[in-house]
Write a protein that holds these residues in place. Sequence first.
Motif, PDB file in Angstrom:
ATOM      1  N   LEU A  56       0.850  -1.174   0.000  1.00 17.06           N
ATOM      2  CA  LEU A  56       0.000   0.000   0.000  1.00 17.06           C
ATOM      3  C   LEU A  56       0.891   1.231   0.000  1.00 17.06           C
ATOM      4  O   LEU A  56       1.698   1.411   0.921  1.00 17.06           O
ATOM      5  CB  LEU A  56      -0.908   0.006   1.234  1.00 17.06           C
ATOM      6  CG  LEU A  56      -1.927   1.126   1.329  1.00 17.06           C
ATOM      7  CD1 LEU A  56      -3.045   0.927   0.313  1.00 17.06           C
ATOM      8  CD2 LEU A  56      -2.515   1.189   2.736  1.00 17.06           C
ATOM      9  N   ASP A  57       0.761   2.055  -1.030  1.00 15.44           N
ATOM     10  CA  ASP A  57       1.618   3.229  -1.166  1.00 15.44           C
ATOM     11  C   ASP A  57       0.787   4.455  -1.488  1.00 15.44           C
ATOM     12  O   ASP A  57      -0.269   4.368  -2.143  1.00 15.44           O
ATOM     13  CB  ASP A  57       2.639   3.012  -2.290  1.00 15.44           C
ATOM     14  CG  ASP A  57       3.566   1.835  -2.012  1.00 15.44           C
ATOM     15  OD1 ASP A  57       4.300   1.896  -1.022  1.00 15.44           O
ATOM     16  OD2 ASP A  57       3.524   0.864  -2.790  1.00 15.44           O
ATOM     17  N   LYS A  58       1.267   5.607  -1.058  1.00 14.32           N
ATOM     18  CA  LYS A  58       0.663   6.865  -1.470  1.00 14.32           C
ATOM     19  C   LYS A  58       0.713   6.954  -2.989  1.00 14.32           C
ATOM     20  O   LYS A  58       1.676   6.521  -3.620  1.00 14.32           O
ATOM     21  CB  LYS A  58       1.423   8.039  -0.862  1.00 14.32           C
ATOM     22  CG  LYS A  58       1.060   8.325   0.587  1.00 14.32           C
ATOM     23  CD  LYS A  58      -0.043   9.375   0.642  1.00 14.32           C
ATOM     24  CE  LYS A  58      -0.185   9.927   2.058  1.00 14.32           C
ATOM     25  NZ  LYS A  58      -1.176  11.029   2.099  1.00 14.32           N
ATOM     26  N   SER A  59      -0.338   7.517  -3.585  1.00 15.40           N
ATOM     27  CA  SER A  59      -0.417   7.587  -5.042  1.00 15.40           C
ATOM     28  C   SER A  59      -0.504   9.036  -5.508  1.00 15.40           C
ATOM     29  O   SER A  59      -1.146   9.871  -4.856  1.00 15.40           O
ATOM     30  CB  SER A  59      -1.644   6.818  -5.543  1.00 15.40           C
ATOM     31  OG  SER A  59      -1.761   6.925  -6.943  1.00 15.40           O
ATOM     32  N   ILE A  60       0.117   9.290  -6.658  1.00 15.06           N
ATOM     33  CA  ILE A  60      -0.003  10.614  -7.269  1.00 15.06           C
ATOM     34  C   ILE A  60      -0.929  10.573  -8.482  1.00 15.06           C
ATOM     35  O   ILE A  60      -1.063  11.561  -9.208  1.00 15.06           O
ATOM     36  CB  ILE A  60       1.377  11.163  -7.691  1.00 15.06           C
ATOM     37  CG1 ILE A  60       2.028  10.229  -8.734  1.00 15.06           C
ATOM     38  CG2 ILE A  60       2.284  11.343  -6.483  1.00 15.06           C
ATOM     39  CD1 ILE A  60       3.277  10.824  -9.363  1.00 15.06           C
ATOM     40  N   ALA A  61      -1.604   9.444  -8.679  1.00 17.66           N
ATOM     41  CA  ALA A  61      -2.438   9.274  -9.879  1.00 17.66           C
ATOM     42  C   ALA A  61      -3.575  10.288  -9.944  1.00 17.66           C
ATOM     43  O   ALA A  61      -4.019  10.654 -11.029  1.00 17.66           O
ATOM     44  CB  ALA A  61      -2.988   7.860  -9.931  1.00 17.66           C
ATOM     45  N   LEU A  62      -4.065  10.736  -8.781  1.00 18.67           N
ATOM     46  CA  LEU A  62      -5.199  11.663  -8.745  1.00 18.67           C
ATOM     47  C   LEU A  62      -4.790  13.014  -8.163  1.00 18.67           C
ATOM     48  O   LEU A  62      -5.616  13.731  -7.598  1.00 18.67           O
ATOM     49  CB  LEU A  62      -6.340  11.044  -7.923  1.00 18.67           C
ATOM     50  CG  LEU A  62      -6.898   9.727  -8.468  1.00 18.67           C
ATOM     51  CD1 LEU A  62      -7.748   9.035  -7.414  1.00 18.67           C
ATOM     52  CD2 LEU A  62      -7.717   9.974  -9.727  1.00 18.67           C
ATOM     53  N   GLU A  68      -6.591  12.577  -0.778  1.00 19.75           N
ATOM     54  CA  GLU A  68      -5.736  11.583  -0.142  1.00 19.75           C
ATOM     55  C   GLU A  68      -5.932  10.262  -0.881  1.00 19.75           C
ATOM     56  O   GLU A  68      -7.023   9.695  -0.875  1.00 19.75           O
ATOM     57  CB  GLU A  68      -6.119  11.444   1.338  1.00 19.75           C
ATOM     58  CG  GLU A  68      -5.258  10.474   2.124  1.00 19.75           C
ATOM     59  CD  GLU A  68      -5.716  10.334   3.568  1.00 19.75           C
ATOM     60  OE1 GLU A  68      -5.161   9.462   4.272  1.00 19.75           O
ATOM     61  OE2 GLU A  68      -6.638  11.070   3.992  1.00 19.75           O
ATOM     62  N   ALA A  69      -4.887   9.773  -1.541  1.00 20.65           N
ATOM     63  CA  ALA A  69      -5.040   8.604  -2.402  1.00 20.65           C
ATOM     64  C   ALA A  69      -3.917   7.602  -2.175  1.00 20.65           C
ATOM     65  O   ALA A  69      -2.755   7.972  -1.999  1.00 20.65           O
ATOM     66  CB  ALA A  69      -5.070   9.022  -3.870  1.00 20.65           C
TER      67      ALA A  69
END
Length: 258
Positions: A56-62, A68-69
Amino acid sequence: MAKPLILVSNDDGITAPGIHMLVKVAKKIGDVVVVAPDSPQSGMGHAITIGNTLRLDKSIALEDLDVEAYECSGTPADCVKLAKFHVLKDRRPDLVVSGINHGSNSSISVLYSGTMSAAIEGAIEGFPAIGFSLCDYGHDADFSHTEEFVEQIIRQAIENGIPENVALNVNFPKKSSEKIKGIKICRQAHAKWQEEFDERLDPNNRRYFWMTGSFVNFDKGEDTDEWALVNNYVSVVPCQFDMTAHHAVARLNNEWEF
């Protein structure tokens, strides 16, 4: 008053256009947290990861939507579980929404749907939950005509609630020149995919199979999700995770001998 907390997931992966639309709408209504698969998980049903690691990793996709994604290596059901027990911890979502899926999840497809598994997992955990799907399998599908209906349904769910242990299965017709007529509360149609398996050979002359087939609707009722979609309505089917065939219990008790 505090804004409602909305948990968003899907099965097409965190970079899919459908989840972008869903987050955009959810942000109008509440505070949004996203936990979605890091890769496509279509057709996974309610699978969970056992015996393998989950990441589970922080995402920059959104990041353009400023929410917070997180992206998860597991299934849609894994995403909701990790959201509850790790990401949200002592924060309780007011609503779990999943989608918008690229492709229909009406009738029998609900059983195979990763989109609906995220919503059903939300209902299992005691949260109101909705799965959204569009009857267009294209990665570049046009979701613009769904926006007003997604917002309307989410607002209704937050203001009026969803029955306990129920998740709503919402499907939208593919965009066309005809305006959507409205929303229908429906039952699941008696329909199925009639599969065929195309036998082929790979470059090493080893046999493999590719599943194909066609959709067959046996149901002539005008109260089904399939009827609604064919007639350009949004279909809403209340679904439950109790799969007991209650009508069969008495018959088996009366007719079977042990």
